[in-house]
Scaffold this motif. Sequence first.
Motif, PDB file in Angstrom:
ATOM      1  N   VAL A   1       0.829  -1.209   0.000  1.00  0.00           N
ATOM      2  CA  VAL A   1       0.000   0.000   0.000  1.00  0.00           C
ATOM      3  C   VAL A   1       0.861   1.256   0.000  1.00  0.00           C
ATOM      4  O   VAL A   1       0.421   2.321  -0.443  1.00  0.00           O
ATOM      5  CB  VAL A   1      -0.969  -0.012   1.207  1.00  0.00           C
ATOM      6  N   HIS A   2       2.097   1.148   0.465  1.00  0.00           N
ATOM      7  CA  HIS A   2       3.000   2.296   0.501  1.00  0.00           C
ATOM      8  C   HIS A   2       3.806   2.440  -0.783  1.00  0.00           C
ATOM      9  O   HIS A   2       4.512   3.445  -0.965  1.00  0.00           O
ATOM     10  CB  HIS A   2       3.949   2.188   1.701  1.00  0.00           C
ATOM     11  N   GLN A   3       3.725   1.441  -1.678  1.00  0.00           N
ATOM     12  CA  GLN A   3       4.437   1.508  -2.954  1.00  0.00           C
ATOM     13  C   GLN A   3       3.509   1.045  -4.076  1.00  0.00           C
ATOM     14  O   GLN A   3       3.701  -0.031  -4.649  1.00  0.00           O
ATOM     15  CB  GLN A   3       5.702   0.658  -2.924  1.00  0.00           C
ATOM     16  N   PRO A   4       2.466   1.810  -4.386  1.00  0.00           N
ATOM     17  CA  PRO A   4       1.500   1.384  -5.400  1.00  0.00           C
ATOM     18  C   PRO A   4       2.148   1.163  -6.759  1.00  0.00           C
ATOM     19  O   PRO A   4       3.075   1.875  -7.147  1.00  0.00           O
ATOM     20  CB  PRO A   4       0.499   2.550  -5.447  1.00  0.00           C
ATOM     21  N   ASN A   5       1.671   0.138  -7.446  1.00  0.00           N
ATOM     22  CA  ASN A   5       2.130  -0.225  -8.786  1.00  0.00           C
ATOM     23  C   ASN A   5       3.581  -0.696  -8.824  1.00  0.00           C
ATOM     24  O   ASN A   5       4.192  -0.743  -9.893  1.00  0.00           O
ATOM     25  CB  ASN A   5       1.933   0.932  -9.775  1.00  0.00           C
ATOM     26  N   VAL A   6       4.108  -1.054  -7.675  1.00  0.00           N
ATOM     27  CA  VAL A   6       5.468  -1.610  -7.587  1.00  0.00           C
ATOM     28  C   VAL A   6       5.366  -3.036  -7.063  1.00  0.00           C
ATOM     29  O   VAL A   6       4.784  -3.270  -5.997  1.00  0.00           O
ATOM     30  CB  VAL A   6       6.374  -0.770  -6.668  1.00  0.00           C
ATOM     31  N   VAL A   7       5.915  -3.990  -7.800  1.00  0.00           N
ATOM     32  CA  VAL A   7       5.858  -5.396  -7.399  1.00  0.00           C
ATOM     33  C   VAL A   7       6.873  -5.653  -6.293  1.00  0.00           C
ATOM     34  O   VAL A   7       8.051  -5.277  -6.406  1.00  0.00           O
ATOM     35  CB  VAL A   7       6.135  -6.315  -8.605  1.00  0.00           C
ATOM     36  N   LEU A   8       6.420  -6.305  -5.215  1.00  0.00           N
ATOM     37  CA  LEU A   8       7.290  -6.638  -4.090  1.00  0.00           C
ATOM     38  C   LEU A   8       7.247  -8.139  -3.832  1.00  0.00           C
ATOM     39  O   LEU A   8       6.195  -8.767  -3.948  1.00  0.00           O
ATOM     40  CB  LEU A   8       6.851  -5.898  -2.828  1.00  0.00           C
ATOM     41  N   ARG A   9       8.406  -8.694  -3.456  1.00  0.00           N
ATOM     42  CA  ARG A   9       8.465 -10.082  -2.998  1.00  0.00           C
ATOM     43  C   ARG A   9       8.559 -10.106  -1.483  1.00  0.00           C
ATOM     44  O   ARG A   9       8.863  -9.097  -0.849  1.00  0.00           O
ATOM     45  CB  ARG A   9       9.666 -10.791  -3.624  1.00  0.00           C
ATOM     46  N   ASP A  10       8.316 -11.283  -0.899  1.00  0.00           N
ATOM     47  CA  ASP A  10       8.312 -11.378   0.565  1.00  0.00           C
ATOM     48  C   ASP A  10       9.630 -10.918   1.167  1.00  0.00           C
ATOM     49  O   ASP A  10       9.659 -10.305   2.235  1.00  0.00           O
ATOM     50  CB  ASP A  10       7.987 -12.808   1.006  1.00  0.00           C
ATOM     51  N   SER A  11      10.749 -11.164   0.480  1.00  0.00           N
ATOM     52  CA  SER A  11      12.055 -10.765   1.014  1.00  0.00           C
ATOM     53  C   SER A  11      12.208  -9.254   1.069  1.00  0.00           C
ATOM     54  O   SER A  11      13.087  -8.733   1.770  1.00  0.00           O
ATOM     55  CB  SER A  11      13.175 -11.355   0.146  1.00  0.00           C
ATOM     56  N   GLU A  12      11.353  -8.524   0.329  1.00  0.00           N
ATOM     57  CA  GLU A  12      11.382  -7.069   0.350  1.00  0.00           C
ATOM     58  C   GLU A  12      10.332  -6.497   1.310  1.00  0.00           C
ATOM     59  O   GLU A  12      10.212  -5.284   1.451  1.00  0.00           O
ATOM     60  CB  GLU A  12      11.143  -6.528  -1.066  1.00  0.00           C
ATOM     61  N   MET A  13       9.580  -7.390   1.950  1.00  0.00           N
ATOM     62  CA  MET A  13       8.555  -6.974   2.905  1.00  0.00           C
ATOM     63  C   MET A  13       8.974  -7.280   4.341  1.00  0.00           C
ATOM     64  O   MET A  13       8.701  -6.500   5.259  1.00  0.00           O
ATOM     65  CB  MET A  13       7.237  -7.693   2.616  1.00  0.00           C
ATOM     66  N   VAL A  14       9.610  -8.423   4.552  1.00  0.00           N
ATOM     67  CA  VAL A  14       9.992  -8.879   5.883  1.00  0.00           C
ATOM     68  C   VAL A  14      11.166  -9.841   5.726  1.00  0.00           C
ATOM     69  O   VAL A  14      11.284 -10.525   4.701  1.00  0.00           O
ATOM     70  CB  VAL A  14       8.799  -9.577   6.581  1.00  0.00           C
ATOM     71  N   THR A  15      12.063  -9.881   6.691  1.00  0.00           N
ATOM     72  CA  THR A  15      13.209 -10.779   6.580  1.00  0.00           C
ATOM     73  C   THR A  15      12.758 -12.230   6.702  1.00  0.00           C
ATOM     74  O   THR A  15      11.762 -12.526   7.385  1.00  0.00           O
ATOM     75  CB  THR A  15      14.234 -10.488   7.682  1.00  0.00           C
ATOM     76  N   PRO A  16      13.441 -13.176   6.033  1.00  0.00           N
ATOM     77  CA  PRO A  16      13.050 -14.583   6.119  1.00  0.00           C
ATOM     78  C   PRO A  16      12.962 -15.092   7.549  1.00  0.00           C
ATOM     79  O   PRO A  16      12.074 -15.878   7.891  1.00  0.00           O
ATOM     80  CB  PRO A  16      14.158 -15.290   5.330  1.00  0.00           C
ATOM     81  N   ARG A  17      13.858 -14.628   8.422  1.00  0.00           N
ATOM     82  CA  ARG A  17      13.853 -15.098   9.802  1.00  0.00           C
ATOM     83  C   ARG A  17      12.628 -14.578  10.552  1.00  0.00           C
ATOM     84  O   ARG A  17      12.068 -15.277  11.402  1.00  0.00           O
ATOM     85  CB  ARG A  17      15.131 -14.646  10.509  1.00  0.00           C
ATOM     86  N   ALA A  18      12.190 -13.358  10.195  1.00  0.00           N
ATOM     87  CA  ALA A  18      11.051 -12.763  10.895  1.00  0.00           C
ATOM     88  C   ALA A  18       9.716 -13.239  10.331  1.00  0.00           C
ATOM     89  O   ALA A  18       8.684 -13.106  10.993  1.00  0.00           O
ATOM     90  CB  ALA A  18      11.121 -11.239  10.802  1.00  0.00           C
ATOM     91  N   LEU A  19       9.739 -13.823   9.129  1.00  0.00           N
ATOM     92  CA  LEU A  19       8.489 -14.210   8.484  1.00  0.00           C
ATOM     93  C   LEU A  19       7.655 -15.144   9.357  1.00  0.00           C
ATOM     94  O   LEU A  19       6.455 -14.940   9.553  1.00  0.00           O
ATOM     95  CB  LEU A  19       8.783 -14.879   7.137  1.00  0.00           C
ATOM     96  N   GLU A  20       8.275 -16.181   9.892  1.00  0.00           N
ATOM     97  CA  GLU A  20       7.530 -17.181  10.648  1.00  0.00           C
ATOM     98  C   GLU A  20       7.001 -16.632  11.972  1.00  0.00           C
ATOM     99  O   GLU A  20       6.136 -17.257  12.588  1.00  0.00           O
ATOM    100  CB  GLU A  20       8.396 -18.408  10.888  1.00  0.00           C
ATOM    101  N   ARG A  21       7.502 -15.469  12.385  1.00  0.00           N
ATOM    102  CA  ARG A  21       7.018 -14.878  13.635  1.00  0.00           C
ATOM    103  C   ARG A  21       5.860 -13.910  13.393  1.00  0.00           C
ATOM    104  O   ARG A  21       5.273 -13.414  14.359  1.00  0.00           O
ATOM    105  CB  ARG A  21       8.162 -14.151  14.353  1.00  0.00           C
TER     106      ARG A  21
END
Length: 363
Positions: A91-111
């Motif tokens: 929502v903060h970057q409209p029309n920009v494709v993001l992957r999970d690694s650009e949203m949250v670190t892999p280690r923090a994902l499961e938390r």
Amino acid sequence: MGGPSLQLDAHEQGLVLELVETLGSSLNLSEVLDGAYGLLARLLPTDCAAMCVSQPELPGGYDWVVTRMPEAFVTHYGELSAVDFVREAVVHQPNVVLRDSEMVTPRALERTALYQRCHEIGFPMRHVMSVLLDVRGDWHGGLTLYRERQRPFSDNDRALLQRLTPMLVSTVRNCRLLGQQSRRAALLDTLFHHQGAECVVLAPSGREVMRTAHATALLEQWFSPLERGPGGLPLALLAPLARLSGARGLEAPPPDAWLREGPMRDLRVTYVPLPPDGAGRREWALLLRETPHGTPLPEAWRERLTPREAEVVSAVLRGWDNQLIADDLKCSLGTVKKHLQHVFDKLGVSSRAALLHHAARKQ
């Protein structure tokens, strides 16, 4: 957000061309996006996917156009949205494709609460790629693709979806605008064919947009030249709309019906709000209808009817049809019909004609 340039083989290029054709093949949003997703899934294989568009009339609500998701996800999304880090990121970057690694670190994902809630409902979300489709106005769309643990989205995957994003935005915008215009056209058609009524459509500023063939004669008959402003529109009819000007006014209820009494008949003007146009502006339709003076309601009947039933009968005796009665009482056609059936039962008549006949005999 940098990365390698998009690399496609001949087969993938063919699928992209087919996808572009599909996006322009229809103005039915569900039909187009459902067909487009089939091709997109061949270019970007996924385990689950969802695409939705916001509904301006239901703030915070979503119309799920494509759902290749566990049913529990869609059912519970109202509560999941509060912890949806994917939505929060795009929502903060409209029309920009993001992957999970650009949203949250892999280690923090499961938390994250979203990850844990998804696993609780049987949805093993791991890798995500998403884009918010900002189509302007007060609504937007969103496309999210999900994969399981061993299949992260690559730079090439992101570059491909980024290349397609402007086309997806254009498709959603065009389909939704057509849908709005179609609803407006259907409503206008209904208003223009309203039995015995003429219609004038006004912009929020009071500027006239259109009018039916005999509206001018009706206005000139009921309003003197001194009462009519520029364009021949009566100032008395424009005043209620002027009080609704401004953004907040557009959300206010329609003005009450305007009535002018004459020696043999009355002029009744009903204000009908039209669906917003493509720029979000709401226009108004003024329904102008002459109604003859009818037979008074017999006092003996008034004692046997409820106040609302008496209102319905009085309207029938003035020659109003069910739609006009419903508009005046701000109720549905079905409610008017139920009131009439109760009236017929109480008064021992079988039809409107019989009701009119018995009322005339009691005068």
